[in-house]
Design a protein around this motif. Structure first.
Motif, short mmCIF file in Angstrom:
data_model
loop_
_atom_site.label_atom_id
_atom_site.label_comp_id
_atom_site.label_asym_id
_atom_site.label_seq_id
_atom_site.Cartn_x
_atom_site.Cartn_y
_atom_site.Cartn_z
N PHE A 77 0.85 -1.20 0.00
CA PHE A 77 0.00 0.00 0.00
C PHE A 77 0.88 1.24 0.00
CE2 PHE A 77 -4.52 -1.17 1.59
CZ PHE A 77 -4.56 -2.25 0.74
N THR A 78 1.91 1.25 0.83
CA THR A 78 2.87 2.34 0.86
C THR A 78 4.23 1.78 1.21
OG1 THR A 78 3.53 4.38 1.98
CG2 THR A 78 1.97 2.96 3.16
N SER A 80 8.46 2.76 1.31
CA SER A 80 9.46 3.83 1.30
C SER A 80 10.86 3.20 1.31
CB SER A 80 9.36 4.69 2.57
OG SER A 80 8.11 5.32 2.64
N ASP A 97 11.71 -8.04 8.36
CA ASP A 97 11.30 -8.02 9.76
C ASP A 97 9.83 -7.60 9.77
OD1 ASP A 97 11.34 -7.79 12.57
OD2 ASP A 97 11.97 -5.69 12.47
N VAL A 99 7.13 -5.81 11.43
CA VAL A 99 7.05 -4.80 12.47
C VAL A 99 5.72 -4.90 13.21
CG1 VAL A 99 7.09 -2.31 12.93
CG2 VAL A 99 8.57 -3.28 11.15
N ARG A 100 4.67 -5.05 12.45
CA ARG A 100 3.34 -5.15 13.04
C ARG A 100 2.43 -5.90 12.07
NH1 ARG A 100 -1.37 -2.17 12.46
NH2 ARG A 100 -2.85 -2.46 14.16
N SER A 104 -6.09 -5.40 8.81
CA SER A 104 -6.22 -4.94 7.43
C SER A 104 -4.90 -4.40 6.87
CB SER A 104 -7.30 -3.85 7.33
OG SER A 104 -6.97 -2.74 8.13
N LEU A 105 -3.95 -4.09 7.73
CA LEU A 105 -2.65 -3.59 7.28
C LEU A 105 -1.57 -4.26 8.11
CD1 LEU A 105 -2.91 0.34 6.98
CD2 LEU A 105 -2.66 -1.30 5.10
N THR A 107 2.86 -4.00 8.67
CA THR A 107 4.02 -3.17 8.37
C THR A 107 5.29 -4.02 8.49
OG1 THR A 107 2.89 -1.20 9.18
CG2 THR A 107 5.29 -1.10 9.06
N GLN A 109 9.74 -4.28 7.49
CA GLN A 109 10.99 -3.61 7.15
C GLN A 109 11.83 -4.60 6.36
OE1 GLN A 109 12.95 -1.61 10.36
NE2 GLN A 109 14.97 -2.15 9.57
N ARG A 126 17.39 0.30 2.36
CA ARG A 126 16.54 -0.06 3.49
C ARG A 126 15.14 0.43 3.21
NH1 ARG A 126 18.15 -0.25 9.81
NH2 ARG A 126 20.01 -1.13 8.83
N LEU A 128 10.87 0.55 4.46
CA LEU A 128 9.73 0.38 5.37
C LEU A 128 8.48 0.33 4.51
CD1 LEU A 128 9.97 2.85 8.39
CD2 LEU A 128 9.99 0.36 8.44
N ALA A 129 7.55 -0.56 4.84
CA ALA A 129 6.36 -0.67 4.01
C ALA A 129 5.17 -1.14 4.80
CB ALA A 129 6.62 -1.67 2.87
N SER A 130 3.99 -0.67 4.40
CA SER A 130 2.74 -1.18 4.94
C SER A 130 1.97 -1.86 3.82
CB SER A 130 1.93 -0.05 5.60
OG SER A 130 2.60 0.41 6.76
#
Lengths: 295, 295
Positions: A77-78, A80, A97, A99-100, A104-105, A107, A109, A126, A128-130
């Motif tokens: 969805f997003t 970075s 990794d 993260v959460r 519905s989403l 996250t 790394q 590196r 980060l993504a959801s």
């Protein structure tokens, strides 16, 4: 970002028998193999290089595929990415990794590493993504955005149409993998007459005819020549950071990509990309911060 | 994002004797204390809450301050935050990691944690950022961006000017910390007549008169009422991901902030912010992906 060499060599016509999602150049070259939970081996293909650099959107798609496996949701969805050191074709490992993990989403790394001469890992990117499930989203649309106005495909130009064919030293392999037809209104740079506007627009597809999916959108946002060319700059425009929002699963057929730069200052510029599908849906938005040499 | 309550209560006038950078409400409330290398304790202030939520831009500024200490460079050039769980006023710890320390840019990661009832850490936000030195950038500007057209300050409206003063349950403490004057053209929502356009524009400052710096820009991009209000939606618009590019050190004086949404679809929207300083410099750009309840 993709560089002038790509325009100078080729933009192949779509294949007569199109490749399918899951069985195509793009899928083979972004494949990852799980070594252990959360750790993926991959081989960065020389097929997505320009000069000696591996395209940043291709790299993001490889990492995006690893995250799709590691996370409970399949669609970025997003996402970075911060680009740390230049990648090269060859082996790489992606360490992820969670993260959460939400309903519905989720996250995650990820870091992509390659190896130095002593076999030590060097971090390249590196991320980060959801992630979520695009097919679970409601169908409501209240967009005010309008698709970019690009002339029909047969009035746009690929490299084979270029009146001024200037080969550039080094690889431009990615040009053979893409079906890229640029709006002539944003092609002034190729004729030595940049418009001065920070705009680049093109029809975009994969050369083997594979349709777009959320992962290939990560490539599409970073595959056009840099807007800096139309602003009268030349040379390297390395990405510092790239964030992509995938907003809808793309329909089959060619995509339209419009890239805009509003602010070139202090040796940096932003590039905003919009990607529209054949059903006039805004399927992805991205922004990157890149370095520009002001000449 | 800031919510309707802020508009409904106050936008203080600038203080007669303005606070200075380093000695202001914002500086005190974003202060971090190094517990050990890379680990920072902080106290999230109740002064930057709206209803019961801590403002996402304020949170990013706190984390940005920790990264400025942890990294060899002081200014956030591009910072991406993924919001995981809702923060509350009270103690928090920020754990940072230097990903890469380069000559002109360094990249870091940070996570902000709070504590559950058993004292275990719960992650609230994860951040990736690349920092540099804004004062070391060349002065060249080739921007084509134009500042937003906002009427003069005395023709814009803060909460104290609102003809329809509707208090909202819960805290709106942040309104007392901000000097926010909205363009009447983007205030239709406050009169029950949203324009339908995804636009919000305002003059922005801190209530105690402290001038802007790169860290307070991280707050400025997320401090206006959500564009969703002008698109006819109401209620919570929680941020999933927010990326800010800081492009120039802001000059003293009030900022102008313009926020635009082009695509509201599938229960999500993007918010693009531009921040301009008193010398007509585009000092920051941001984009966030947020959830919207389509009603």
């Amino acid at each position: 970002m993709l560089y002038v060499a790509a325009m100078a060599t080729a933009a192949s016509l779509p294949a007569a028998v199109p490749a399918s999602i899951g069985d195509s150049e793009f899928d083979r070259d972004t494949a990852v193999t799980r070594r252990e939970p959360g750790v993926y081996d991959t081989e960065l293909s020389a097929g997505w290089t320009i000069i000696s650099a591996v395209n940043g959107g291709y790299l993001l798609a490889v990492i995006g595929r690893a995250l799709a496996d590691a996370l409970p949701h399949a669609d970025p969805f997003t996402i970075s990415a911060h680009y740390l050191t230049a990648s090269s074709p060859g082996p790489a490992v992606i360490r992820t990794d969670v993260v959460r993990a939400g309903r519905s989403l989720s996250t995650g790394q990820a870091s992509l590493f390659q190896y130095d001469e002593e076999g030590r890992e060097i971090e390249r990117i590196r991320v980060l993504a959801s992630y979520g499930d695009l097919d679970a989203l409601p169908d409501d649309v209240r967009t005010t955005a309008k698709p970019p106005v690009i002339p029909p495909l047969d009035q746009c130009f690929g490299a084979q149409d270029a009146p001024d064919h200037r080969p550039v030293p080094g690889s431009s392999a990615i040009a053979d993998r893409l079906f890229l037809k640029l709006d002539p209104a944003t092609l002034g740079w190729a004729l030595g007459q940049p418009s001065g506007k920070g705009e680049m627009r093109a029809w975009f597809g994969l050369a083997d005819g594979r349709d777009a999916d959320p992962l290939s959108l990560l490539l599409a946002v970073d595959a056009l020549p840099p807007t800096a060319f139309e602003m009268g700059l030349s040379g390297w425009v390395p990405t510092v950071e790239l964030t992509v929002h995938v907003r809808h699963r793309p329909a089959p057929g060619p995509l339209r990509v419009a890239i805009t730069t509003r602010n070139l200052a202090g040796g940096f510029l932003e590039e905003d990309a919009e990607v529209w599908d054949s059903e006039d849906r805004l399927v992805a938005q991205s922004r990157q911060l890149a370095r520009a040499r002001l000449s």
